[in-house]
Design an enzyme around this catalytic site. Structure first.
Site, PDB file in Angstrom:
ATOM      1  N   SER A  47       0.814  -1.221   0.000  1.00  0.00           N
ATOM      2  CA  SER A  47       0.000   0.000   0.000  1.00  0.00           C
ATOM      3  C   SER A  47       0.845   1.267   0.000  1.00  0.00           C
ATOM      4  O   SER A  47       0.409   2.319  -0.456  1.00  0.00           O
ATOM      5  CB  SER A  47      -0.925   0.003   1.224  1.00  0.00           C
ATOM      6  OG  SER A  47      -0.171  -0.009   2.426  1.00  0.00           O
ATOM      7  N   HIS A  48       2.083   1.184   0.534  1.00  0.00           N
ATOM      8  CA  HIS A  48       2.964   2.351   0.568  1.00  0.00           C
ATOM      9  C   HIS A  48       4.184   2.180  -0.333  1.00  0.00           C
ATOM     10  O   HIS A  48       5.129   2.963  -0.259  1.00  0.00           O
ATOM     11  CB  HIS A  48       3.431   2.625   1.999  1.00  0.00           C
ATOM     12  CG  HIS A  48       2.440   3.375   2.813  1.00  0.00           C
ATOM     13  ND1 HIS A  48       1.263   2.801   3.255  1.00  0.00           N
ATOM     14  CD2 HIS A  48       2.432   4.653   3.261  1.00  0.00           C
ATOM     15  CE1 HIS A  48       0.586   3.692   3.956  1.00  0.00           C
ATOM     16  NE2 HIS A  48       1.263   4.816   3.963  1.00  0.00           N
ATOM     17  N   GLU A 189      -4.984   1.521   3.442  1.00  0.00           N
ATOM     18  CA  GLU A 189      -5.601   0.245   3.086  1.00  0.00           C
ATOM     19  C   GLU A 189      -7.030   0.450   2.580  1.00  0.00           C
ATOM     20  O   GLU A 189      -7.487  -0.248   1.670  1.00  0.00           O
ATOM     21  CB  GLU A 189      -5.598  -0.698   4.290  1.00  0.00           C
ATOM     22  CG  GLU A 189      -4.241  -1.296   4.603  1.00  0.00           C
ATOM     23  CD  GLU A 189      -3.731  -2.207   3.501  1.00  0.00           C
ATOM     24  OE1 GLU A 189      -4.562  -2.833   2.811  1.00  0.00           O
ATOM     25  OE2 GLU A 189      -2.503  -2.287   3.319  1.00  0.00           O
ATOM     26  N   LEU A 304       6.288 -11.919  16.654  1.00  0.00           N
ATOM     27  CA  LEU A 304       7.174 -10.864  17.120  1.00  0.00           C
ATOM     28  C   LEU A 304       7.085  -9.682  16.167  1.00  0.00           C
ATOM     29  O   LEU A 304       7.246  -9.839  14.952  1.00  0.00           O
ATOM     30  CB  LEU A 304       8.621 -11.364  17.187  1.00  0.00           C
ATOM     31  CG  LEU A 304       9.651 -10.397  17.774  1.00  0.00           C
ATOM     32  CD1 LEU A 304       9.354 -10.129  19.252  1.00  0.00           C
ATOM     33  CD2 LEU A 304      11.064 -10.955  17.614  1.00  0.00           C
TER      34      LEU A 304
END
Length: 338
Positions: A47-48, A189, A304
């Site tokens: 998206s970026h 998004e 994580l």
């Protein structure tokens, strides 16, 4: 099935650079932004990545961002500097203060860099990750045009306002990367779903009437839902104080939208802190991080923060990145204008 084109990370950077230059961005600004686009794409954050390049180009062309801006750095106190992005991309202004931030944090144990009058820093974690690669704990905040209403309200007051923390390892790696917005999902998004004509999941956004919606076009006229209800709004408020009020940047409620060609430069802000963790902890930092990570990953099914990005980055370095073919075509349209 979406058609994709496999590209190397360097090819992605080169294509983004050509498109930005063709749109009227000077080489220094274009290079800084293109590097971040390539890393973002390799990290699996489409998206970026290249998908955002046509928006960047359009905003340079229409004057929402100055592609030829020359940022200025002012070291206002020994441990604090403020960069004025001059309505240009945040990336170049961050680059301008980056070496000072790293050097000063190493010398003094802690340093801070604020930005004002900037346009969209992209993925915030890209910048804190760079600090971690120098052995520093990187903390970042960025505000955005208002799109989140206070819980119980209908009018947007704060942006999705991400914050990021990057935890360094001994060998220049980032061991933990927290990079999250104050909304349930990043607004980009919703914009991506709107471009692709796809419905959004319920719980992402509200329409102008304050009611839940799955229509991305309606959502873009309404507000984003804060993550964790009032706690998420509190997170956005914290970021607004750090990135806008503390730096003298424009509040999100007064900023023009990042999307669309109208409204002039948004003039938002960012704030970064770099800390030498071994100095502050008396040499105990690495060991304590070891114990934290072991306690997390030692449990089956856990995640994580940042691990998926770095796994994607390693894979991209070998196999390349599968990029949406329609996105590549749009970026090539801009690049062909050179």
């Amino acid at each position: 099935m979406v058609e994709t084109v496999t590209m190397s990370v360097s090819e992605i950077e080169d294509l983004a650079l050509k498109a930005l230059l063709a749109a009227g961005t000077n080489e220094k600004n274009a290079a800084s932004l293109a590097r971040s686009v390539a890393v973002t794409e390799s990290d699996g954050i489409a998206s970026h990545g290249l998908a955002y390049v046509p928006t960047y180009c359009l905003h340079v062309e229409c004057g929402k961002v100055d592609g030829n801006a020359v940022p200025a750095l002012d070291v206002v106190r020994p441990g604090l500097a403020i960069a004025d992005a001059k309505t240009g991309f945040a990336h170049t202004a961050i680059d301008l203060g980056f070496d000072w931030l790293v050097t000063t944090a190493r010398e003094q144990g802690i340093a801070a860099l604020g930005l004002r009058n900037s346009y969209n820093c992209g993925i915030l974690g890209y910048h804190t990750d760079r600090l971690a690669s120098h052995g520093l704990l990187g903390i970042g905040f960025t505000n955005a045009p208002a799109s989140v209403a206070p819980v119980g309200g209908k009018k947007a007051v704060l942006g999705t306002n991400p914050f990021s923390v990057a935890v360094p390892g001994a060998n220049g790696e980032t061991r933990i990367l927290i990079d999250q917005s104050a909304s349930v999902i990043a607004k980009s998004e919703v914009m991506k779903h709107a471009r692709e004509g796809k419905a959004i999941p319920e719980g992402w956004a509200l329409g102008p009437d304050g009611q839940p919606t799955t229509d991305p076009d309606v959502a873009l006229k309404g507000t984003m839902i804060p993550s964790g209800s009032y706690k998420g709004f509190g997170s956005a408020l914290m970021v607004e104080l750090m990135a806008a009020a503390l730096t003298g940047a424009t509040l999100g409620i007064h900023s023009s939208p990042f999307s669309g060609p109208v409204g002039g430069p948004p003039k938002t802000g960012q704030f970064f802190m770099a800390i030498d963790p071994e100095i502050s902890s008396g040499g105990a930092f690495t060991g304590k991080v070891d114990h934290l990570i072991e306690a997390i990953v030692g449990q089956e099914g856990t995640h994580l923060h940042g691990s998926e990005r770095y796994a994607a980055r390693e894979k991209a370095a070998v196999d390349g990145v599968a990029v949406n073919a329609a996105v590549v075509d749009k970026v090539n349209e801009w690049a062909s204008k050179i």
